[in-house]
Write an enzyme that holds these catalytic residues in place. Structure first.
Site, PDB file in Angstrom:
ATOM      1  NE  ARG A 169      -1.672   2.211  57.631  1.00 27.45           N
ATOM      2  CZ  ARG A 169      -2.626   2.731  58.426  1.00 27.45           C
ATOM      3  NH1 ARG A 169      -2.493   3.950  58.926  1.00 27.45           N
ATOM      4  NH2 ARG A 169      -3.669   2.022  58.769  1.00 27.45           N
ATOM      5  CB  CYS A 220      -1.958  -4.038  54.734  1.00 34.97           C
ATOM      6  SG  CYS A 220      -3.511  -4.502  55.491  1.00 34.97           S
ATOM      7  CD  GLU A 317       0.220  -0.301  55.240  1.00 34.21           C
ATOM      8  OE1 GLU A 317      -0.863  -0.245  54.634  1.00 34.21           O
ATOM      9  OE2 GLU A 317       0.319  -0.602  56.442  1.00 34.21           O
TER      10      GLU A 317
HETATM   11  C1  LIG Z   1      -0.172  -9.308  61.369  1.00 33.63           C
HETATM   12  C2  LIG Z   1       0.126  -7.861  61.116  1.00 33.63           C
HETATM   13  C3  LIG Z   1      -0.869  -6.904  61.323  1.00 33.63           C
HETATM   14  C4  LIG Z   1      -0.621  -5.549  61.087  1.00 33.63           C
HETATM   15  N1  LIG Z   1      -1.604  -4.642  61.301  1.00 33.63           N
HETATM   16  C5  LIG Z   1      -1.363  -3.328  61.102  1.00 33.63           C
HETATM   17  C6  LIG Z   1      -2.386  -2.347  61.348  1.00 33.63           C
HETATM   18  O1  LIG Z   1      -3.481  -2.645  61.765  1.00 33.63           O
HETATM   19  N2  LIG Z   1      -2.092  -1.031  61.133  1.00 33.63           N
HETATM   20  C7  LIG Z   1      -0.870  -0.641  60.668  1.00 33.63           C
HETATM   21  O2  LIG Z   1      -0.672   0.569  60.485  1.00 33.63           O
HETATM   22  N3  LIG Z   1       0.103  -1.544  60.423  1.00 33.63           N
HETATM   23  C8  LIG Z   1      -0.115  -2.869  60.636  1.00 33.63           C
HETATM   24  N4  LIG Z   1       0.877  -3.777  60.381  1.00 33.63           N
HETATM   25  C9  LIG Z   1       2.171  -3.321  59.839  1.00 33.63           C
HETATM   26  C10 LIG Z   1       3.192  -2.987  60.937  1.00 33.63           C
HETATM   27  O3  LIG Z   1       2.860  -3.617  62.129  1.00 33.63           O
HETATM   28  C11 LIG Z   1       3.311  -1.488  61.172  1.00 33.63           C
HETATM   29  O4  LIG Z   1       3.637  -0.846  59.980  1.00 33.63           O
HETATM   30  C12 LIG Z   1       4.359  -1.193  62.258  1.00 33.63           C
HETATM   31  O5  LIG Z   1       4.158   0.086  62.761  1.00 33.63           O
HETATM   32  C13 LIG Z   1       5.784  -1.364  61.754  1.00 33.63           C
HETATM   33  O6  LIG Z   1       6.650  -1.231  62.872  1.00 33.63           O
HETATM   34  P1  LIG Z   1       8.032  -2.034  62.944  1.00 33.63           P
HETATM   35  O7  LIG Z   1       8.770  -1.542  64.124  1.00 33.63           O
HETATM   36  O8  LIG Z   1       7.814  -3.500  62.890  1.00 33.63           O
HETATM   37  O9  LIG Z   1       8.706  -1.529  61.601  1.00 33.63           O
HETATM   38  P2  LIG Z   1       9.866  -2.258  60.775  1.00 33.63           P
HETATM   39  O10 LIG Z   1       9.286  -3.306  59.896  1.00 33.63           O
HETATM   40  O11 LIG Z   1      10.980  -2.660  61.664  1.00 33.63           O
HETATM   41  O12 LIG Z   1      10.318  -1.038  59.870  1.00 33.63           O
HETATM   42  C14 LIG Z   1       9.437  -0.497  58.899  1.00 33.63           C
HETATM   43  C15 LIG Z   1      10.100   0.752  58.304  1.00 33.63           C
HETATM   44  O13 LIG Z   1      10.249   1.733  59.324  1.00 33.63           O
HETATM   45  C16 LIG Z   1      11.623   2.077  59.492  1.00 33.63           C
HETATM   46  N5  LIG Z   1      11.849   2.301  60.921  1.00 33.63           N
HETATM   47  C17 LIG Z   1      11.661   1.441  61.964  1.00 33.63           C
HETATM   48  N6  LIG Z   1      11.980   2.038  63.125  1.00 33.63           N
HETATM   49  C18 LIG Z   1      12.373   3.303  62.824  1.00 33.63           C
HETATM   50  C19 LIG Z   1      12.839   4.417  63.598  1.00 33.63           C
HETATM   51  N7  LIG Z   1      13.005   4.352  64.923  1.00 33.63           N
HETATM   52  N8  LIG Z   1      13.156   5.552  62.939  1.00 33.63           N
HETATM   53  C20 LIG Z   1      13.048   5.648  61.598  1.00 33.63           C
HETATM   54  N9  LIG Z   1      12.624   4.623  60.808  1.00 33.63           N
HETATM   55  C21 LIG Z   1      12.286   3.471  61.423  1.00 33.63           C
HETATM   56  C22 LIG Z   1      12.418   0.904  58.928  1.00 33.63           C
HETATM   57  O14 LIG Z   1      13.691   1.313  58.499  1.00 33.63           O
HETATM   58  C23 LIG Z   1      11.515   0.469  57.774  1.00 33.63           C
HETATM   59  O15 LIG Z   1      11.741   1.281  56.652  1.00 33.63           O
HETATM   60  C24 LIG Z   1       0.658  -5.138  60.634  1.00 33.63           C
HETATM   61  C25 LIG Z   1       1.678  -6.099  60.464  1.00 33.63           C
HETATM   62  C26 LIG Z   1       1.420  -7.438  60.705  1.00 33.63           C
HETATM   63  C27 LIG Z   1       2.534  -8.438  60.531  1.00 33.63           C
END
Ligand SMILES: Cc1cc2nc3c(=O)[nH]c(=O)nc-3n(C[C@H](O)[C@H](O)[C@H](O)COP(=O)(O)OP(=O)(O)OC[C@H]3O[C@@H](n4cnc5c(N)ncnc54)[C@H](O)[C@@H]3O)c2cc1C
Length: 321
Positions: A169, A220, A317
């Protein structure tokens, strides 16, 4: 303010004082002064260059599925990355940062490529997944990334998998502030067949049975803890709770944060409208109208309790804005 509004409109749709609660899966977060939705990578780069040049603070928003946004909101520009072009070059699947991870998994399978099936259950965008080295069911971005295009220090550069410094992560982008523009996934050619789809559906079924449904959350909250860095006394205490489980954790090298929270008797614990899920100890739920402060005080209580009981320091996380 009016000047900036006009400038930002050159790059995408601009919303003023936009509640972040509308854009995070936690449904929490106050207003962003500017919320700019960008659909083209060249506009994203131009906007980043402008903001850096003027010293204006910004925050990158992907799918908002790993973000806990403050109740006070963000006094700057939230860049909503909705760049969604994809391309297949032989066995490499190329996805813009704003592509939805689930859609990339589906499209790569439809294109006859294997390796990214695990992405079907991960919410959010590819950019967010790269930054956090998202993973599920044994796969993670580190295993699949060939290289990425990144905006960093005013330049667009290509970074190899190794340069991304992926860890559990973790990635270099958490420290260097780089903005991921595009990801190149190195997959393998395989006919899209029933076996692949079955594997993907099994991933989904497993996830549906182990994660809470019906409430807003951000997945998480804490990282699983590294088995190796724990001292002998702490490991012995945990073995007294469940020796078999600890044997499993030793094999995978990680102690499940959800399990620690459960052993500390914290499932179901509430602060305001935030609650620790009864189904999965590492999920905090917004049961309706929770504030970021509710969640943050629950996070602090969990960290303190787990440390006092087992001597383990949990690390968040979730991204806190
Ligand atoms: C129900 C549920 C289940 C989940 N299951 C998992 C799982 O199984 N495995 C897992 O790893 N995660 C899981 N997650 C967490 C999440 O889905 C991941 O961490 C996902 O990859 C986050 O992506 P996002 O685009 O929504 O990030 P965001 O929430 O939009 O951003 C998260 C961080 O990344 C940064 N960011 C976003 N895009 C960029 C970019 N293009 N360049 C630089 N920084 C950026 C943001 O500034 C922020 O700091 C889960 C979440 C939920 C709600």
């Amino acid at each position: 303010m009016q000047d900036l509004y006009k400038k930002f409109k050159d790059y995408g749709k601009v919303r003023l004082n936009e509640p972040l609660a509308k854009h995070t899966t936690f449904k929490i977060g106050g207003p962003a002064s500017f919320f700019v939705t960008v659909t083209e990578t060249n506009n994203l780069v131009a906007l980043l260059t402008l903001l850096d040049g003027k010293g204006i603070e910004y925050f990158i928003h992907g799918g908002g599925s790993n973000t806990l946004a403050s109740d006070a909101g963000f006094a700057g520009v939230v860049i909503d990355v909705k760049t969604r072009n994809t391309e297949v070059q032989d066995d490499v699947f190329i996805a813009d940062a704003g592509c939805v991870t689930v859609a990339v998994a589906q499209k790569s399978m439809s294109a006859g490529l294997t390796g990214f099936e695990w992405g079907v259950g991960v919410p959010g965008t590819i950019g967010g997944a790269v930054r956090g080295n998202a993973g599920a069911m044994g796969g993670d971005m580190k295993k699949d990334i060939l290289k990425v295009d990144v905006y960093i220090d005013g330049e667009v550069v290509e970074m190899t998998n190794e340069a991304c410094e992926f860890g559990y992560r973790e990635s270099a982008f958490k420290d260097n502030g780089g903005v991921i523009l595009r990801a190149y996934l190195q997959l393998k050619k395989a006919e899209p067949d029933a076996e692949l789809m079955k594997k993907a559906l099994e991933h989904l079924q497993y996830r549906n049975s182990t994660q809470p449904k019906g409430f807003a959350s951000s997945g998480c909250i804490f990282k699983n803890s590294d088995f190796k860095i724990q001292n002998a006394e702490c490991l012995d205490t945990l073995r007294e709770f469940d020796a078999e489980k600890m044997e499993q954790f030793e094999k995978i090298g990680k102690i499940s944060a959800g399990w620690l929270i459960e052993q500390a008797g914290l499932k179901g614990k509430k602060k305001g409208k935030a609650e620790i899920s009864e189904t999965h100890g590492n999920f905090m739920l917004n049961t309706g109208g929770a504030t970021a402060d509710d969640v943050l005080s629950l996070i602090e209580e969990v960290k303190q309790e787990v440390y006092e009981r087992f001597g383990i320091e949990l690390e968040e996380e979730v991204s806190i804005l």
